[in-house]
Design a protein around this motif. Structure first.
Motif, mmCIF file in Angstrom:
data_model
loop_
_atom_site.group_PDB
_atom_site.id
_atom_site.type_symbol
_atom_site.label_atom_id
_atom_site.label_comp_id
_atom_site.label_asym_id
_atom_site.label_seq_id
_atom_site.Cartn_x
_atom_site.Cartn_y
_atom_site.Cartn_z
ATOM 1 N N SER A 1 0.833 -1.212 0.000
ATOM 2 C CA SER A 1 0.000 0.000 0.000
ATOM 3 C C SER A 1 0.866 1.259 0.000
ATOM 4 O O SER A 1 0.526 2.247 -0.637
ATOM 5 C CB SER A 1 -0.943 0.003 1.193
ATOM 6 O OG SER A 1 -0.216 0.025 2.394
ATOM 7 N N GLU A 2 2.005 1.235 0.704
ATOM 8 C CA GLU A 2 2.902 2.385 0.713
ATOM 9 C C GLU A 2 3.512 2.609 -0.665
ATOM 10 O O GLU A 2 3.640 3.735 -1.124
ATOM 11 C CB GLU A 2 4.012 2.196 1.751
ATOM 12 C CG GLU A 2 3.539 2.334 3.171
ATOM 13 C CD GLU A 2 4.663 2.163 4.164
ATOM 14 O OE1 GLU A 2 5.788 2.612 3.883
ATOM 15 O OE2 GLU A 2 4.410 1.570 5.224
ATOM 16 N N LYS A 3 3.900 1.521 -1.337
ATOM 17 C CA LYS A 3 4.475 1.637 -2.680
ATOM 18 C C LYS A 3 3.444 2.196 -3.653
ATOM 19 O O LYS A 3 3.759 3.037 -4.492
ATOM 20 C CB LYS A 3 4.970 0.270 -3.159
ATOM 21 C CG LYS A 3 6.238 -0.193 -2.499
ATOM 22 C CD LYS A 3 6.695 -1.511 -3.058
ATOM 23 C CE LYS A 3 7.961 -1.997 -2.370
ATOM 24 N NZ LYS A 3 8.423 -3.287 -2.906
ATOM 25 N N LYS A 4 2.198 1.732 -3.533
ATOM 26 C CA LYS A 4 1.139 2.210 -4.421
ATOM 27 C C LYS A 4 0.898 3.704 -4.199
ATOM 28 O O LYS A 4 0.749 4.468 -5.152
ATOM 29 C CB LYS A 4 -0.161 1.442 -4.178
ATOM 30 C CG LYS A 4 -0.206 0.092 -4.829
ATOM 31 C CD LYS A 4 -1.568 -0.538 -4.619
ATOM 32 C CE LYS A 4 -1.654 -1.905 -5.252
ATOM 33 N NZ LYS A 4 -2.973 -2.521 -5.045
ATOM 34 N N SER A 5 0.843 4.149 -2.947
ATOM 35 C CA SER A 5 0.565 5.558 -2.674
ATOM 36 C C SER A 5 1.715 6.449 -3.141
ATOM 37 O O SER A 5 1.505 7.542 -3.650
ATOM 38 C CB SER A 5 0.273 5.791 -1.197
ATOM 39 O OG SER A 5 1.443 5.712 -0.432
ATOM 40 N N LYS A 6 2.988 5.961 -3.007
ATOM 41 C CA LYS A 6 4.136 6.732 -3.492
ATOM 42 C C LYS A 6 4.090 6.859 -5.007
ATOM 43 O O LYS A 6 4.342 7.925 -5.558
ATOM 44 C CB LYS A 6 5.450 6.081 -3.056
ATOM 45 C CG LYS A 6 5.835 6.384 -1.645
ATOM 46 C CD LYS A 6 7.230 5.911 -1.362
ATOM 47 C CE LYS A 6 7.658 6.336 0.023
ATOM 48 N NZ LYS A 6 9.040 6.003 0.299
ATOM 49 N N LYS A 7 3.751 5.757 -5.677
ATOM 50 C CA LYS A 7 3.671 5.774 -7.135
ATOM 51 C C LYS A 7 2.538 6.702 -7.591
ATOM 52 O O LYS A 7 2.691 7.477 -8.536
ATOM 53 C CB LYS A 7 3.446 4.364 -7.681
ATOM 54 C CG LYS A 7 3.504 4.294 -9.180
ATOM 55 C CD LYS A 7 3.425 2.877 -9.663
ATOM 56 C CE LYS A 7 3.764 2.837 -11.106
ATOM 57 N NZ LYS A 7 2.963 2.570 -12.082
#
Length: 117
Positions: free
Chosen positions: A4-10
């Motif tokens: 979820s953190e990777k998705k929000s950063k992207k």
């Protein structure tokens, strides 16, 4: 780092990139001054004639707190009005009762705030 953190950063990175591209081409148009504002008289200094015209206006205003009627010249000059003795008595009577009502309301509200329950 979770998924979820990777998705929000992207997602954030994509939004930033989109914003940059959107404003990259139109940067010259964003700061253009409308012609209506360029020709506006409101941004020019006041002429002596305009100042005199504004200062020569006299108006009656009622003080909302005390209920007194005042003559005001121009922006803020307070004028005295010449009245007869009887008019002076009635004006003074109204003003004094208005002052008394204001004082009474203020002292009552102060007493309510200080009164322990």
């Amino acid at each position: 780092m979770g998924k979820s953190e990777k998705k929000s950063k992207k997602k954030h990175k994509d939004k930033r990139k989109e914003h940059k591209e959107k404003h990259k081409n139109g940067s010259e148009e964003d700061f253009a001054i409308p012609i209506a504002l360029m020709n506006s008289k409101s941004h020019a200094p006041e002429t002596p004639e305009e100042y005199q015209r504004r200062q020569s206006q006299i108006r009656r205003e009622v003080d909302p707190v005390t209920g007194r009627t005042r003559l005001i010249k121009g922006d803020s000059e307070i004028l005295e009005e010449i009245v007869s003795k009887n008019q002076h008595r009635s004006i003074n009577k109204k003003a004094t009762s208005g002052d008394g009502e204001y004082y009474e309301s203020q002292s009552q509200s102060l007493a309510k705030r200080q009164k322990p329950n």
